[in-house]
Design an enzyme around this catalytic site. Structure first.
Site, PDB file in Angstrom:
ATOM      1  N   HIS A  62       0.856  -1.183   0.000  1.00 45.29           N
ATOM      2  CA  HIS A  62       0.000   0.000   0.000  1.00 45.29           C
ATOM      3  C   HIS A  62       0.889   1.230   0.000  1.00 45.29           C
ATOM      4  O   HIS A  62       1.801   1.345   0.817  1.00 45.29           O
ATOM      5  CB  HIS A  62      -0.881   0.000   1.258  1.00 45.29           C
ATOM      6  CG  HIS A  62      -1.759   1.208   1.343  1.00 45.29           C
ATOM      7  ND1 HIS A  62      -3.006   1.261   0.770  1.00 45.29           N
ATOM      8  CD2 HIS A  62      -1.564   2.411   1.922  1.00 45.29           C
ATOM      9  CE1 HIS A  62      -3.537   2.443   0.985  1.00 45.29           C
ATOM     10  NE2 HIS A  62      -2.691   3.168   1.691  1.00 45.29           N
ATOM     11  N   ASP A  64     -15.136   3.129   6.160  1.00 43.60           N
ATOM     12  CA  ASP A  64     -14.058   4.042   5.750  1.00 43.60           C
ATOM     13  C   ASP A  64     -14.503   4.910   4.588  1.00 43.60           C
ATOM     14  O   ASP A  64     -14.196   6.100   4.541  1.00 43.60           O
ATOM     15  CB  ASP A  64     -12.791   3.264   5.378  1.00 43.60           C
ATOM     16  CG  ASP A  64     -11.695   4.218   4.930  1.00 43.60           C
ATOM     17  OD1 ASP A  64     -11.297   5.063   5.753  1.00 43.60           O
ATOM     18  OD2 ASP A  64     -11.277   4.161   3.771  1.00 43.60           O
ATOM     19  N   ARG A 107     -14.416  13.184   6.511  1.00 40.42           N
ATOM     20  CA  ARG A 107     -13.150  13.777   6.982  1.00 40.42           C
ATOM     21  C   ARG A 107     -12.637  14.813   5.994  1.00 40.42           C
ATOM     22  O   ARG A 107     -12.128  15.862   6.376  1.00 40.42           O
ATOM     23  CB  ARG A 107     -12.091  12.681   7.169  1.00 40.42           C
ATOM     24  CG  ARG A 107     -12.315  11.845   8.412  1.00 40.42           C
ATOM     25  CD  ARG A 107     -11.445  10.602   8.380  1.00 40.42           C
ATOM     26  NE  ARG A 107     -10.034  10.899   8.312  1.00 40.42           N
ATOM     27  CZ  ARG A 107      -9.103  10.077   7.813  1.00 40.42           C
ATOM     28  NH1 ARG A 107      -9.457   8.889   7.347  1.00 40.42           N
ATOM     29  NH2 ARG A 107      -7.850  10.423   7.796  1.00 40.42           N
ATOM     30  N   SER A 143      -8.053   4.022   8.834  1.00 40.31           N
ATOM     31  CA  SER A 143      -8.553   4.056   7.462  1.00 40.31           C
ATOM     32  C   SER A 143      -7.750   3.095   6.580  1.00 40.31           C
ATOM     33  O   SER A 143      -8.312   2.252   5.868  1.00 40.31           O
ATOM     34  CB  SER A 143      -8.441   5.491   6.941  1.00 40.31           C
ATOM     35  OG  SER A 143      -8.605   5.545   5.556  1.00 40.31           O
ATOM     36  N   LYS A 162      -8.873  -1.283   5.570  1.00 37.77           N
ATOM     37  CA  LYS A 162      -8.993  -1.771   4.192  1.00 37.77           C
ATOM     38  C   LYS A 162      -8.028  -2.927   3.941  1.00 37.77           C
ATOM     39  O   LYS A 162      -8.359  -3.892   3.255  1.00 37.77           O
ATOM     40  CB  LYS A 162      -8.717  -0.629   3.205  1.00 37.77           C
ATOM     41  CG  LYS A 162      -9.867   0.387   3.181  1.00 37.77           C
ATOM     42  CD  LYS A 162      -9.579   1.556   2.269  1.00 37.77           C
ATOM     43  CE  LYS A 162      -8.551   2.478   2.838  1.00 37.77           C
ATOM     44  NZ  LYS A 162      -8.590   3.869   2.408  1.00 37.77           N
TER      45      LYS A 162
END
Ligand code: URA
Length: 436
Positions: free
Chosen positions: A82, A161, A168, A183, A187
């Site tokens: 990620h 999320d 947000r 967050s 995921k």
């Protein structure tokens, strides 16, 4: 339990229980809790923070708000990576095939670009026919069959999320450590991977502006990963200039293909080898990163990573002729170099502005749902520290019309600082946070 009590408790700086966090997250996901109460709660979390225990409970509650993929019947270990988002970041396109070619299955759900950062889904959609909407069943079947899958996030992956991030974004509560950690990690947990490498970017084109902040975020996610039984490691990497030479969807696919063919920019190749090596080490495929870099380089040299990339494109419906002959990829009708305005050294780049120039050209989105033009983008010709010669191309713009081109040109000139004093080149990485 009452939402107002949970908001007040956090407002007053007290620790929330796992039950209170779960009540809040599931209630908000179902639509029982309105946005105005969720916004107040987010601001309370932003100002008061959360303990590690609360952050873990929040992450779990968010992961469980939708489908949780269990990949254990497909493979005992599935790797994922990620990136916290950057400019010219096409690393997944290179690294996922390398790691899969080395025998470690890679299963990745990934996002679209928003604002100045690009997204892997958009890049892959430059290839005609390529599907990024695989169902969880298709995801698992392909992972079992060819050991690699890269698709968009399914609608029901961590839906808490999806809702909270949108809120947000408009309530000034994005840059909160527990909210970012939960967050990202919710995921990753829901996506089912067991070995996860986080590439946390820092700099002018990243969300985190200092190495200290990026390291704190990376360390918090690595610790949380361990607590939740996943192997998680992190790299803190530079995003003070675009990675590689290209920014823009089809241009980036072509550059990723070049790296898989042992060509392409040296910074991108090195970055990809290090990320791949860390993934291979996390997965236990190699003893350490040095061995990982060797194995990854070999997968490029012997063509196995390229063959895995082709298999991925074919499996997801992409027309493989477009990657075999990348000149077929979408091409912008106008290509124009921007001459360097002066002699000197490239001292600084505002990488976010380079990303915004691509948005100006139509290659990114200002808001969710905007259509994008895959053909447009920017090629940069200098890296920080390079000597620049007046009149030589600083960047080349690929545009669909002249109005957009002029807007992007002004922004790109503004984004590059050229001065008389030499500056050292930027490092690729600042820190490695090993699995704990
Ligand atoms: N990326 C995410 O997925 N979530 C955040 O909160 C920040 C970056």
């Amino acid at each position: 339990m009452r939402v107002i009590d949970i908001i007040e408790k956090k407002r007053d700086g007290c620790e929330l229980t796992a039950e209170e966090i779960d009540f809040f997250i599931q209630g908000y996901t179902r639509g029982d809790i309105p946005d105005y109460q969720a916004a107040a709660w987010l601001m309370a979390v932003y100002l008061r923070g959360m303990s590690e225990r609360e952050t873990r409970d929040l992450t779990l509650a968010m992961a469980r708000s939708g489908d949780m993929l269990d990949l254990s019947d497909v493979a005992p270990l599935v790797a994922d990576k990620h990136s916290s988002g950057g400019i010219g970041d096409k690393v997944t396109l290179v690294v996922a095939p390398i790691v899969a070619a080395c025998g470690v299955p890679v299963g990745k759900m990934t996002g679209r670009g928003l604002g100045f950062t690009g997204g892997t889904v958009d890049k892959l959609e430059s290839i005609p026919g390529f599907r990024t909407d695989l169902s969880p069943q298709e995801f698992k079947a392909q992972l079992a069959r060819i050991g690699i899958v890269i698709t968009g996030q399914s609608e029901n992956l961590a839906p808490a999320d999806r809702k909270l991030y949108a809120l947000r974004d408009v309530t000034g509560t994005v840059s909160s450590l527990p909210l970012i950690v939960s967050s990202i990690m919710s995921k990753k947990l829901a996506g089912g991977a067991t070995a996860i490498l986080l590439d946390v970017k820092v700099g002018s084109g990243a969300f985190m502006k200092t190495v200290e902040d990026a390291s704190r975020l990376a360390e918090a996610m690595v610790r949380l990963g361990r607590e939740l039984g996943r192997r998680v490691g992190a790299l803190v990497s530079d995003m003070n200039q675009p990675l590689g030479w290209t920014v823009g969807n089809a241009l980036e696919v072509q550059e990723a293909i070049n790296v898989l063919h042992e060509d392409g920019p040296p910074d991108l190749r090195e970055h990809c080898l290090v990320v791949a090596a860390e993934m291979l080490a996390l997965a236990g495929r190699v003893a350490d990163s040095t061995e990982g870099v060797e194995l990854a380089a070999q997968a490029i040299a012997d063509g196995s990573a390229w063959r895995k990339f082709r298999a991925l494109i074919t499996a997801q419906g992409g027309d493989v002729r477009f990657v075999d002959e990348p000149d077929r990829l979408p091409r912008a009708p106008i290509t124009e170099p921007i001459p360097a305005p002066t002699d000197g050294y490239l001292q600084k780049v505002d990488a976010a502005q380079v990303g915004m120039a691509v948005v100006d050209l139509g290659g990114g989105r200002e808001k969710k749902g905007d259509l994008i033009d895959h053909s447009v983008g920017v090629v940069v010709h200098y890296k920080v520290g390079d000597r620049v010669q007046k009149g030589t191309p600083l960047c080349t713009i690929h545009a669909s019309d002249r109005v957009r081109l002029e807007r992007a040109k002004a922004r790109l000139l503004e984004a590059h600082t050229i001065g008389p004093e030499p500056v050292p080149p930027l490092p690729l990485f600042y820190k490695k946070i090993p699995q704990q």
